[in-house]
Design a protein around this motif. Structure first.
Motif, PDB file in Angstrom:
ATOM      1  N   GLY A 166      21.248 -31.959  14.769  1.00 44.12           N
ATOM      2  CA  GLY A 166      22.068 -33.095  15.193  1.00 44.12           C
ATOM      3  C   GLY A 166      21.351 -33.987  16.174  1.00 44.12           C
ATOM      4  O   GLY A 166      21.472 -35.226  16.115  1.00 44.12           O
ATOM      5  N   LEU A 219      20.947 -33.076   6.944  1.00 47.53           N
ATOM      6  CA  LEU A 219      22.009 -33.790   7.649  1.00 47.53           C
ATOM      7  C   LEU A 219      21.805 -35.301   7.556  1.00 47.53           C
ATOM      8  O   LEU A 219      22.759 -36.059   7.365  1.00 47.53           O
ATOM      9  CB  LEU A 219      22.053 -33.346   9.113  1.00 47.53           C
ATOM     10  CG  LEU A 219      23.120 -33.974  10.004  1.00 47.53           C
ATOM     11  CD1 LEU A 219      24.510 -33.752   9.428  1.00 47.53           C
ATOM     12  CD2 LEU A 219      23.021 -33.419  11.418  1.00 47.53           C
ATOM     13  N   ASP A 221      31.413 -33.918  15.028  1.00 49.96           N
ATOM     14  CA  ASP A 221      30.884 -32.571  14.797  1.00 49.96           C
ATOM     15  C   ASP A 221      31.262 -32.005  13.438  1.00 49.96           C
ATOM     16  O   ASP A 221      30.935 -30.853  13.126  1.00 49.96           O
ATOM     17  CB  ASP A 221      31.407 -31.612  15.878  1.00 49.96           C
ATOM     18  CG  ASP A 221      30.839 -31.931  17.250  1.00 49.96           C
ATOM     19  OD1 ASP A 221      29.794 -32.598  17.317  1.00 49.96           O
ATOM     20  OD2 ASP A 221      31.449 -31.498  18.249  1.00 49.96           O
ATOM     21  N   GLY A 229      28.282 -30.670  11.109  1.00 50.10           N
ATOM     22  CA  GLY A 229      27.581 -29.526  11.667  1.00 50.10           C
ATOM     23  C   GLY A 229      28.449 -28.289  11.745  1.00 50.10           C
ATOM     24  O   GLY A 229      27.969 -27.173  11.572  1.00 50.10           O
TER      25      GLY A 229
END
Length: 233
Positions: free
Chosen positions: A78, A121, A143, A146
């Protein structure tokens, strides 16, 4: 070993013995490729900004300037994607090329598993080509990818009618003034783009959804050219 893994391993091999050199023949034997392949790989690394130089002579070879490189760092996927987004804001400035070089060095310095997770991602973050300054996303939604959990949301349509849904987050799309959360909607039994400012409530369940691909044709945004974020600017 694929080429990406080999490039990473070459840098780590040269870092481990720096400032001593490794010959192209030694590296070719180590990675079970031809010396020409090693030379092409070294050239690619040099062009990307990796400080590798050739030391001439019978005992010479390729050397890495250890003082100018980073060991593997503990950035999360992230964090790497966040930096990619931040660096993308430099597009159109005199520092665009330097931003791309910095991003490549960052990814090369990450642990291999984290770098692969960051690449995955990044492929799930999209925006329209005219997206300007975008509003912040609430933490629980930021979030969502993730965490890999099913979300229960309240969602209002254009007329203000609200529905309750269970969704499986798949990606993001940013456009001027709005973010969309792209997800598999269990109510509609298909992929939908949810405008984040119309999500009235959200709760995170303990359920892990099955893996689903996110294809460009799945991005249900009515206008504009959709561009995918990349970690290889």
């Amino acid at each position: 070993m694929n080429r990406t893994d080999r490039l990473y391993a070459l840098v780590e091999e040269l870092r481990a013995v720096a400032p001593r050199p490794r010959s192209a023949r030694w590296l070719a034997n180590r990675f079970e490729v031809s010396t020409r392949t090693v030379e092409r790989d070294i050239s690619a690394l040099q062009q990307s900004g990796t400080p590798i130089y050739a030391e001439p002579g019978r005992t010479g070879g390729y050397c890495l300037d250890k003082a100018r490189t980073l060991p593997p760092v503990n950035l999360t996927p992230g964090e790497a994607v966040a930096m990619a987004l931040a660096l993308k804001r430099l597009a159109g400035t005199p520092f665009r090329a330097e931003a791309g070089s910095a991003l490549r060095k960052l990814v090369a310095a990450m642990q291999q598993e984290d770098a692969a997770a960051a690449e995955d991602l990044a492929t799930r973050v999209h925006f329209l080509d005219d997206a300007g300054d975008l509003p912040p996303i609430p933490r629980v939604l930021a979030d969502a990818l993730g965490a890999r959990r099913v979300l229960r949301i309240g969602y209002g349509d254009r007329q203000g009618a609200e529905t309750r849904r269970e969704i499986e987050p798949l990606g993001y799309v940013g456009k001027p003034d709005h973010w969309y959360l792209v997800a598999w909607c269990r109510l509609r039994e298909g992929i939908r783009a949810f405008r984040i400012d119309r999500i009235t409530s959200v709760s995170v369940t303990a359920e892990v959804p099955p893996p689903r691909p996110l294809r460009r044709e799945d991005l249900d945004i009515p206008y504009g050219v959709v561009e995918q974020l990349t970690l290889a600017e």
